[in-house]
Design a protein around this motif. Structure first.
Motif, PDB file in Angstrom:
ATOM      1  N   LEU A  81       0.950 -26.813  -1.818  1.00 30.38           N
ATOM      2  CA  LEU A  81       0.143 -26.450  -0.365  1.00 30.38           C
ATOM      3  C   LEU A  81       0.319 -27.220   0.523  1.00 30.38           C
ATOM      4  O   LEU A  81       0.530 -28.573   0.355  1.00 30.38           O
ATOM      5  N   ASP A  82       0.381 -26.729   1.901  1.00 31.30           N
ATOM      6  CA  ASP A  82       0.689 -27.781   2.828  1.00 31.30           C
ATOM      7  C   ASP A  82      -0.697 -28.224   3.347  1.00 31.30           C
ATOM      8  O   ASP A  82      -1.972 -27.720   2.613  1.00 31.30           O
ATOM      9  N   ASP A  83      -0.813 -28.996   4.313  1.00 25.93           N
ATOM     10  CA  ASP A  83      -2.213 -29.600   4.637  1.00 25.93           C
ATOM     11  C   ASP A  83      -3.400 -28.818   4.966  1.00 25.93           C
ATOM     12  O   ASP A  83      -4.376 -28.829   4.464  1.00 25.93           O
ATOM     13  N   GLN A  84      -2.879 -27.693   5.849  1.00 25.83           N
ATOM     14  CA  GLN A  84      -4.062 -26.588   6.165  1.00 25.83           C
ATOM     15  C   GLN A  84      -4.396 -25.928   5.042  1.00 25.83           C
ATOM     16  O   GLN A  84      -5.534 -25.377   4.776  1.00 25.83           O
ATOM     17  N   GLU A  85      -3.411 -25.518   4.076  1.00 26.01           N
ATOM     18  CA  GLU A  85      -3.780 -24.656   2.939  1.00 26.01           C
ATOM     19  C   GLU A  85      -4.751 -25.510   2.112  1.00 26.01           C
ATOM     20  O   GLU A  85      -5.531 -24.867   1.608  1.00 26.01           O
ATOM     21  N   ALA A  86      -4.599 -26.755   1.895  1.00 23.63           N
ATOM     22  CA  ALA A  86      -5.116 -27.545   0.979  1.00 23.63           C
ATOM     23  C   ALA A  86      -6.659 -27.786   1.400  1.00 23.63           C
ATOM     24  O   ALA A  86      -7.761 -27.764   0.669  1.00 23.63           O
ATOM     25  N   ILE A  87      -6.779 -27.994   2.655  1.00 21.86           N
ATOM     26  CA  ILE A  87      -8.078 -28.034   3.526  1.00 21.86           C
ATOM     27  C   ILE A  87      -8.898 -26.674   3.277  1.00 21.86           C
ATOM     28  O   ILE A  87     -10.051 -26.619   2.772  1.00 21.86           O
ATOM     29  N   ALA A  88      -8.126 -25.648   3.508  1.00 20.63           N
ATOM     30  CA  ALA A  88      -8.848 -24.177   3.423  1.00 20.63           C
ATOM     31  C   ALA A  88      -9.309 -24.059   1.880  1.00 20.63           C
ATOM     32  O   ALA A  88     -10.326 -23.262   1.713  1.00 20.63           O
ATOM     33  N   THR A  89      -8.348 -24.406   0.987  1.00 19.23           N
ATOM     34  CA  THR A  89      -8.752 -24.133  -0.329  1.00 19.23           C
ATOM     35  C   THR A  89     -10.082 -24.941  -0.787  1.00 19.23           C
ATOM     36  O   THR A  89     -10.782 -24.520  -1.469  1.00 19.23           O
ATOM     37  N   ALA A  90      -9.831 -26.270  -0.385  1.00 26.19           N
ATOM     38  CA  ALA A  90     -11.050 -27.055  -0.853  1.00 26.19           C
ATOM     39  C   ALA A  90     -12.465 -26.467  -0.504  1.00 26.19           C
ATOM     40  O   ALA A  90     -13.371 -26.603  -1.014  1.00 26.19           O
ATOM     41  N   VAL A  91     -12.316 -26.214   1.054  1.00 27.21           N
ATOM     42  CA  VAL A  91     -13.806 -25.550   1.571  1.00 27.21           C
ATOM     43  C   VAL A  91     -13.963 -24.576   1.065  1.00 27.21           C
ATOM     44  O   VAL A  91     -15.290 -24.112   0.729  1.00 27.21           O
ATOM     45  N   SER A  92     -13.103 -23.474   0.526  1.00 28.57           N
ATOM     46  CA  SER A  92     -13.199 -22.276  -0.010  1.00 28.57           C
ATOM     47  C   SER A  92     -14.111 -22.426  -1.249  1.00 28.57           C
ATOM     48  O   SER A  92     -14.873 -21.782  -1.809  1.00 28.57           O
TER      49      SER A  92
END
Length: 332
Positions: A81-92
């Motif tokens: 995961l890139d940074d934005q994907e990791a953030i989106a995954t964590a928040v989801s």
């Protein structure tokens, strides 16, 4: 194009880059990947084989429309995961942990603790800033502070002690515990932990905890009760001043469908019977709750509830005997 580097670190970085490209779109041709990576198509083939040995099912198609494609495997390999994907995954996942879909909260929190283990520190503040969106997805469950939930999840994972303030007997007391599992009910989150002050296992509502701090002292896990069963029995029975046990003449799945998990514990007793454990402020309230299920039943505990059944039965019979006949709806 440059020849592939013989340096192991460069090879690892290149293979990870290849994995990221394969996860970005459905199909890549060999020349496209070689151009992106700055290597030969022969090196691409070798790197694809490296991914396959790591468990990634990379398929290769021939002819027009062919190319390399990342397929679905028997097991789930790691995602890149890139940074934005990791953030989106964590928040989801935080949103899922706060939701009320059966089973989703536990699974989301388990996945979140795995992601948290590898999440770079530079991304944590962004996840924290976005985690407020969890409350809008609570779906009826009592909202909890995502930071508290993650602190407890990490402590369970890392087997370190946790301290927190908790209301008890009309006052707030500091508790020191060995956390074991987080359990999601249909309404709330609970922590099953060994309480040093009580020298026994206890369940705690996460929404009532304040000043939650994970300590650095590790512990060796004790033999623990089944977390979900222990918490359910506590919610449905132990928290009440009056508790009762019944043998219900109906299959367990039928009775479970009539009750929420927080209202009673239902255990199968053969194919046509089940045992029901519940609690309330009074024995009459427990009795009426079971009576209104509409099944025949027997009182197992406590003995005084059986006597109470006879008193109430006589009262109901007397009330029925003196009731006026219902008017005939057919009369003019």
């Amino acid at each position: 194009m440059n020849a592939a580097s013989g340096d192991g670190r460069d090879t690892t970085e290149r293979v990870l880059t290849l994995l990221g490209l394969l996860q970005q779109r459905q199909t890549w041709s060999g020349p496209e990947l070689a151009d992106r990576l700055g290597v030969t198509t022969r090196t691409v083939r070798r790197d694809v084989e490296r991914l396959r040995t790591l468990g990634y099912p990379v398929h290769a198609g021939q002819g027009i429309g062919g190319g390399y494609r990342l397929g679905a495997g028997q097991d789930l390999p790691p995602l890149l995961l890139d940074d934005q994907e990791a953030i989106a995954t964590a928040v989801s996942l935080l949103a899922g942990a706060g939701g009320a879909v059966a089973g989703a909260g536990d699974a989301a929190l388990r996945a979140l603790t795995k992601l948290d283990q590898v999440l770079p520190s530079r991304l944590r503040h962004e996840v924290r800033a976005l985690s407020g969106s969890v409350e809008s997805f609570d779906g009826g469950r009592t909202p909890v502070d995502p930071e508290v939930l993650m602190t407890l999840a990490r402590a369970c994972r890392d087997e370190v002690e946790v301290g927190f303030d908790y209301p008890s007997g009309g006052e707030i007391r500091r508790r020191r515990t060995e956390p074991y599992r987080l359990v999601a009910s249909d309404r709330r989150w609970y922590l099953l932990a060994y309480d040093f002050d009580r020298d026994d296992w206890r369940s705690f509502r996460v929404d009532r905890m304040t000043e939650v701090v994970a300590r650095t002292w590790r512990f060796s896990p004790r033999a623990a009760p089944d977390a979900a069963a222990y918490v359910q029995e506590g919610v449905a029975s132990r928290v009440y001043p009056q508790r009762a046990r019944f043998l219900v003449h109906a299959p367990a799945e039928t009775v479970r469908a009539q009750l929420s998990a927080s209202a009673a514990v239902v255990r199968q007793r053969g194919s046509e019977h089940c045992e029901l454990l519940s609690g309330a402020a009074s024995l009459d309230a427990v009795l009426m709750h079971v009576l209104l299920l509409g099944h025949d039943f027997e009182v197992l505990d406590p003995p005084e509830l059986g006597r109470r059944c006879r008193v109430l039965a006589e009262r109901l019979m007397a009330a029925g005997a003196t009731a006026s006949p219902a008017p005939d709806m057919q009369a003019p």
